[in-house]
Design an enzyme around this catalytic site. Structure first.
Site, PDB file in Angstrom:
ATOM      1  CB  CYS A  81      -1.349   0.164   1.357  1.00  0.00           C
ATOM      2  SG  CYS A  81      -2.433   0.941   1.033  1.00  0.00           S
ATOM      3  CG  HIS A 183      -4.068  -3.313   2.501  1.00  0.00           C
ATOM      4  ND1 HIS A 183      -3.402  -2.940   3.218  1.00  0.00           N
ATOM      5  CD2 HIS A 183      -4.948  -2.326   2.110  1.00  0.00           C
ATOM      6  CE1 HIS A 183      -3.017  -1.659   3.135  1.00  0.00           C
ATOM      7  NE2 HIS A 183      -4.324  -0.773   2.444  1.00  0.00           N
ATOM      8  CD  GLU A 185      -2.270  -5.832   4.878  1.00  0.00           C
ATOM      9  OE1 GLU A 185      -2.554  -5.030   4.667  1.00  0.00           O
ATOM     10  OE2 GLU A 185      -1.761  -6.925   3.701  1.00  0.00           O
TER      11      GLU A 185
END
Length: 210
Positions: A81, A183, A185
């Site tokens: 990001c 992202h 994650e």
């Protein structure tokens, strides 16, 4: 394998990234220590927030030189990001702000007339093979939250693009430098696969170095 370093400079969703790598079985340490970062076999630069604040924090903690050393030594480095954006030369966020300048290019605001930030799931296309996307089909959805996008000067570093008001780069790879605008994650199973691919790159780079 020594722990992968997740850089803590006060502006990242560190816990989510750490938990994802823990789940995948990779040793990780969250650190703001330049010595630990330069000694790590792989480094992740996460980040959310303003570009200028991020660069100021990195400078204040003495981390800019450490990140540049990691990049120059050929250690796998992943920007996530804002961390991806920081790898580039400049950002127009808050005026013209200098970045880490590891890759030539700039960071621009998403165009007027669309909802900003770009938030939610969006398809990523792969214009050329990227090591982070090994085993992942083109057109896979990943989760985004951002208001600015990268404009790399070298088209050949772009390994992923998406469309939101315009088509733009969301993933890069050059040598040991990697970055994603989304992202991983927060991107479910496919996001974990991206992090696993990075973990395997770190493992292989470490083995090759011994």
């Amino acid at each position: 394998m020594r722990p992968i370093a997740i850089i803590d400079y006060g502006m990242g969703n560190l816990l989510s990234v750490q938990k994802a790598l823990d789940r995948l079985g990779y040793p990780v340490e969250v650190t703001d220590d330049p010595g630990e970062i330069t000694a790590a076999p792989g480094v992740i630069l996460p980040g959310v927030g303003a570009f200028a604040d991020a660069m100021a924090n990195l400078q204040q903690k003495g981390l800019v030189a450490a990140i540049r050393e990691v990049a120059e030594r050929g250690v796998p480095l992943l920007g996530i990001c804002l961390g991806l954006q920081l790898l580039f030369s400049t950002s127009e966020e808050g005026g013209q702000v200098a970045g880490l300048d590891l890759l030539p290019g700039e960071v621009k605001r998403l165009p007027a007339g669309i909802k900003v930030p770009h938030m939610g799931w969006n398809q990523v296309r792969f214009p050329r093979p990227g090591a982070l996307f090994r085993g992942i089909p083109g057109g896979t959805d990943f989760y985004f939250v951002h208001s600015y996008y990268i404009v790399p000067r070298e088209e050949e570093v772009v390994t992923g693009t998406t469309e939101y008001g315009l088509e733009f780069a969301v993933s890069i790879q050059r040598g040991n430098l990697f970055g994603v605008q989304f992202h991983p994650e927060k991107s479910s199973r496919r996001g974990l696969e991206v992090l696993k691919n990075f973990g395997e790159l770190v493992r292989h780079a470490g083995n090759a170095g011994h």
